[in-house]
Design a protein around this motif. Sequence first.
Motif, PDB file in Angstrom:
ATOM      1  N   GLU A 107    -104.783 -42.951   0.877  1.00  0.00           N
ATOM      2  CA  GLU A 107    -105.618 -43.093   2.070  1.00  0.00           C
ATOM      3  C   GLU A 107    -105.229 -42.100   3.160  1.00  0.00           C
ATOM      4  O   GLU A 107    -104.062 -41.971   3.506  1.00  0.00           O
ATOM      5  N   PHE A 108    -106.226 -41.409   3.656  1.00  0.00           N
ATOM      6  CA  PHE A 108    -106.120 -40.522   4.814  1.00  0.00           C
ATOM      7  C   PHE A 108    -105.197 -39.321   4.596  1.00  0.00           C
ATOM      8  O   PHE A 108    -104.938 -38.568   5.534  1.00  0.00           O
ATOM      9  N   ALA A 109    -104.695 -39.109   3.370  1.00  0.00           N
ATOM     10  CA  ALA A 109    -103.793 -37.978   3.137  1.00  0.00           C
ATOM     11  C   ALA A 109    -104.486 -36.651   3.450  1.00  0.00           C
ATOM     12  O   ALA A 109    -103.875 -35.736   4.006  1.00  0.00           O
ATOM     13  N   GLU A 110    -105.776 -36.562   3.126  1.00  0.00           N
ATOM     14  CA  GLU A 110    -106.479 -35.296   3.334  1.00  0.00           C
ATOM     15  C   GLU A 110    -106.767 -35.025   4.803  1.00  0.00           C
ATOM     16  O   GLU A 110    -107.148 -33.918   5.168  1.00  0.00           O
ATOM     17  N   ASP A 111    -106.566 -36.033   5.661  1.00  0.00           N
ATOM     18  CA  ASP A 111    -106.873 -35.869   7.081  1.00  0.00           C
ATOM     19  C   ASP A 111    -105.734 -35.267   7.889  1.00  0.00           C
ATOM     20  O   ASP A 111    -105.895 -34.971   9.072  1.00  0.00           O
ATOM     21  N   SER A 112    -104.567 -35.081   7.267  1.00  0.00           N
ATOM     22  CA  SER A 112    -103.432 -34.514   7.976  1.00  0.00           C
ATOM     23  C   SER A 112    -103.660 -33.038   8.285  1.00  0.00           C
ATOM     24  O   SER A 112    -104.070 -32.271   7.419  1.00  0.00           O
ATOM     25  N   GLU A 113    -103.369 -32.656   9.511  1.00  0.00           N
ATOM     26  CA  GLU A 113    -103.506 -31.264   9.921  1.00  0.00           C
ATOM     27  C   GLU A 113    -102.195 -30.491   9.810  1.00  0.00           C
ATOM     28  O   GLU A 113    -102.164 -29.288  10.076  1.00  0.00           O
ATOM     29  N   PHE A 124     -90.868 -22.375   0.357  1.00  0.00           N
ATOM     30  CA  PHE A 124     -90.526 -21.159   1.103  1.00  0.00           C
ATOM     31  C   PHE A 124     -91.637 -20.116   0.987  1.00  0.00           C
ATOM     32  O   PHE A 124     -91.391 -18.937   0.709  1.00  0.00           O
ATOM     33  N   VAL A 125     -92.876 -20.577   1.194  1.00  0.00           N
ATOM     34  CA  VAL A 125     -94.022 -19.673   1.148  1.00  0.00           C
ATOM     35  C   VAL A 125     -93.807 -18.541   2.140  1.00  0.00           C
ATOM     36  O   VAL A 125     -93.244 -18.726   3.226  1.00  0.00           O
ATOM     37  N   ASN A 126     -94.241 -17.327   1.747  1.00  0.00           N
ATOM     38  CA  ASN A 126     -94.023 -16.167   2.618  1.00  0.00           C
ATOM     39  C   ASN A 126     -95.163 -15.175   2.452  1.00  0.00           C
ATOM     40  O   ASN A 126     -96.086 -15.390   1.661  1.00  0.00           O
ATOM     41  N   ASP A 127     -95.083 -14.060   3.179  1.00  0.00           N
ATOM     42  CA  ASP A 127     -96.202 -13.125   3.217  1.00  0.00           C
ATOM     43  C   ASP A 127     -96.351 -12.282   1.954  1.00  0.00           C
ATOM     44  O   ASP A 127     -97.229 -11.418   1.881  1.00  0.00           O
ATOM     45  N   GLN A 128     -95.522 -12.544   0.939  1.00  0.00           N
ATOM     46  CA  GLN A 128     -95.731 -11.917  -0.357  1.00  0.00           C
ATOM     47  C   GLN A 128     -96.648 -12.761  -1.248  1.00  0.00           C
ATOM     48  O   GLN A 128     -97.088 -12.309  -2.306  1.00  0.00           O
ATOM     49  N   ASP A 129     -96.897 -13.999  -0.817  1.00  0.00           N
ATOM     50  CA  ASP A 129     -97.654 -14.957  -1.618  1.00  0.00           C
ATOM     51  C   ASP A 129     -99.137 -14.957  -1.253  1.00  0.00           C
ATOM     52  O   ASP A 129     -99.553 -14.338  -0.269  1.00  0.00           O
ATOM     53  N   ALA A 130     -99.919 -15.657  -2.055  1.00  0.00           N
ATOM     54  CA  ALA A 130    -101.337 -15.891  -1.777  1.00  0.00           C
ATOM     55  C   ALA A 130    -101.602 -17.387  -1.865  1.00  0.00           C
ATOM     56  O   ALA A 130    -101.066 -18.060  -2.744  1.00  0.00           O
ATOM     57  N   VAL A 131    -102.417 -17.906  -0.939  1.00  0.00           N
ATOM     58  CA  VAL A 131    -102.721 -19.340  -0.902  1.00  0.00           C
ATOM     59  C   VAL A 131    -104.232 -19.523  -0.947  1.00  0.00           C
ATOM     60  O   VAL A 131    -104.960 -18.986  -0.111  1.00  0.00           O
ATOM     61  N   ILE A 132    -104.693 -20.281  -1.939  1.00  0.00           N
ATOM     62  CA  ILE A 132    -106.121 -20.574  -2.086  1.00  0.00           C
ATOM     63  C   ILE A 132    -106.354 -22.037  -1.741  1.00  0.00           C
ATOM     64  O   ILE A 132    -105.773 -22.932  -2.361  1.00  0.00           O
ATOM     65  N   GLY A 133    -107.206 -22.291  -0.762  1.00  0.00           N
ATOM     66  CA  GLY A 133    -107.589 -23.648  -0.403  1.00  0.00           C
ATOM     67  C   GLY A 133    -108.833 -24.050  -1.169  1.00  0.00           C
ATOM     68  O   GLY A 133    -109.825 -23.309  -1.196  1.00  0.00           O
ATOM     69  N   ILE A 134    -108.785 -25.226  -1.797  1.00  0.00           N
ATOM     70  CA  ILE A 134    -109.914 -25.707  -2.594  1.00  0.00           C
ATOM     71  C   ILE A 134    -110.493 -26.929  -1.896  1.00  0.00           C
ATOM     72  O   ILE A 134    -109.806 -27.935  -1.711  1.00  0.00           O
ATOM     73  N   ALA A 135    -111.744 -26.845  -1.478  1.00  0.00           N
ATOM     74  CA  ALA A 135    -112.369 -27.952  -0.753  1.00  0.00           C
ATOM     75  C   ALA A 135    -113.877 -27.867  -0.933  1.00  0.00           C
ATOM     76  O   ALA A 135    -114.514 -26.971  -0.366  1.00  0.00           O
ATOM     77  N   ALA A 136    -114.437 -28.768  -1.705  1.00  0.00           N
ATOM     78  CA  ALA A 136    -115.880 -28.744  -1.952  1.00  0.00           C
ATOM     79  C   ALA A 136    -116.657 -28.797  -0.641  1.00  0.00           C
ATOM     80  O   ALA A 136    -117.592 -28.026  -0.418  1.00  0.00           O
ATOM     81  N   SER A 137    -116.245 -29.688   0.255  1.00  0.00           N
ATOM     82  CA  SER A 137    -116.932 -29.828   1.537  1.00  0.00           C
ATOM     83  C   SER A 137    -116.654 -28.658   2.464  1.00  0.00           C
ATOM     84  O   SER A 137    -117.477 -28.295   3.310  1.00  0.00           O
ATOM     85  N   THR A 139    -114.406 -28.818   4.690  1.00  0.00           N
ATOM     86  CA  THR A 139    -113.998 -29.391   5.976  1.00  0.00           C
ATOM     87  C   THR A 139    -112.666 -30.151   5.905  1.00  0.00           C
ATOM     88  O   THR A 139    -112.192 -30.634   6.929  1.00  0.00           O
ATOM     89  N   THR A 140    -112.068 -30.271   4.744  1.00  0.00           N
ATOM     90  CA  THR A 140    -110.863 -31.071   4.559  1.00  0.00           C
ATOM     91  C   THR A 140    -109.745 -30.577   5.469  1.00  0.00           C
ATOM     92  O   THR A 140    -109.268 -29.442   5.310  1.00  0.00           O
ATOM     93  N   PRO A 141    -109.277 -31.391   6.423  1.00  0.00           N
ATOM     94  CA  PRO A 141    -108.238 -30.941   7.367  1.00  0.00           C
ATOM     95  C   PRO A 141    -106.975 -30.422   6.685  1.00  0.00           C
ATOM     96  O   PRO A 141    -106.392 -29.420   7.130  1.00  0.00           O
ATOM     97  N   ASP A 165    -120.895 -21.258   5.203  1.00  0.00           N
ATOM     98  CA  ASP A 165    -120.326 -21.216   6.565  1.00  0.00           C
ATOM     99  C   ASP A 165    -119.443 -22.426   6.836  1.00  0.00           C
ATOM    100  O   ASP A 165    -119.440 -22.983   7.933  1.00  0.00           O
ATOM    101  N   ALA A 166    -118.670 -22.835   5.852  1.00  0.00           N
ATOM    102  CA  ALA A 166    -117.796 -23.992   6.001  1.00  0.00           C
ATOM    103  C   ALA A 166    -116.614 -23.650   6.912  1.00  0.00           C
ATOM    104  O   ALA A 166    -116.180 -22.496   6.971  1.00  0.00           O
ATOM    105  N   PRO A 167    -116.078 -24.649   7.637  1.00  0.00           N
ATOM    106  CA  PRO A 167    -114.924 -24.397   8.511  1.00  0.00           C
ATOM    107  C   PRO A 167    -113.759 -23.731   7.795  1.00  0.00           C
ATOM    108  O   PRO A 167    -113.059 -22.897   8.375  1.00  0.00           O
ATOM    109  N   VAL A 168    -113.530 -24.080   6.532  1.00  0.00           N
ATOM    110  CA  VAL A 168    -112.403 -23.496   5.806  1.00  0.00           C
ATOM    111  C   VAL A 168    -112.554 -21.989   5.650  1.00  0.00           C
ATOM    112  O   VAL A 168    -111.562 -21.251   5.594  1.00  0.00           O
ATOM    113  N   SER A 169    -113.797 -21.508   5.633  1.00  0.00           N
ATOM    114  CA  SER A 169    -114.036 -20.075   5.454  1.00  0.00           C
ATOM    115  C   SER A 169    -113.525 -19.262   6.636  1.00  0.00           C
ATOM    116  O   SER A 169    -113.198 -18.078   6.488  1.00  0.00           O
TER     117      SER A 169
END
Length: 268
Positions: A107-113, A124-137, A139-141, A165-169
């Motif tokens: 419950e509410f885990a996806e709402d954490s900012e 230890f994520v750093n600027d050599q890495d790449a991060v892909i966010g997956i969110a159908a909507s 809008t997932t916080p 034009d989703a917020p995640v974009s």
Amino acid sequence: MQKVTEEPSLYRHLEKMPVKEILTHINEEDAKVHLAIQEVIPRLTELVEAILERMKKGGRLFYIGAGTSGRLGILDASECPPTYGVPPDWVIGLIAGGDHAIRNAVEFAEDSETQAWKDLQDYFVNDQDAVIGIAASGTTPYVVHGLKECQKHGILTACITCNPDAPVSAYADYSLEVIVGPEFVTGSTRMKAGTAQKLVLNMISTTVMIGLGRVVDNKMVDMQLSNQKLVDRGTKIIKNTVGGTYDDAKALLLEHGSVRKAIEAARQ
């Protein structure tokens, strides 16, 4: 914002439909997915090239998501080591709510900012890495703010979403907006949206692994030999590549422990 993923189904009174009609219409909707993905291939190409550039220098690929999207990221990441023989920290999937959320709704885990960035910092994520966010909507916080924080720290970001034009974009250097339209069951994004996300993830990880040299010709030469089926597959790859009998190929495979090493040994 108006979410395409939440628009009413094109079909009414599903509970009154015969089984065959339900199945036919679901299949008709699924047929729209590959056309939507085709539209984003130019942007997807740019993303994969950017990921490859980083991973060839030792960077990693992270997926972050919640619910179905998070599970799809974990699935794709978890299949890279056995398929391509890479370390488990090359591709890492993170889900809102942690490992418990793989099988259970949290419950509410996806709402954490803040949690996504905390989860990424554990690695230890750093600027050599790449991060892909997956969110159908889109809008997932958990995903939106995770990518936002990554951008602040100079980390390459991308998103896979099914709304324009989703917020995640706004926080993705590479936005993949795969617009598949309303779901057969209104709002059930585990269907077309989930299928689209899975296909795009397949395309990303497969192309990246090919680019990193983990495929020779069209063969998984570095796959883990974790069961008899894969030993048999590896044996046949060796036999078809260097000749000889099945038994000779199997003996080579068991001696050297990998398809790649067995082929290299046979050619020496």
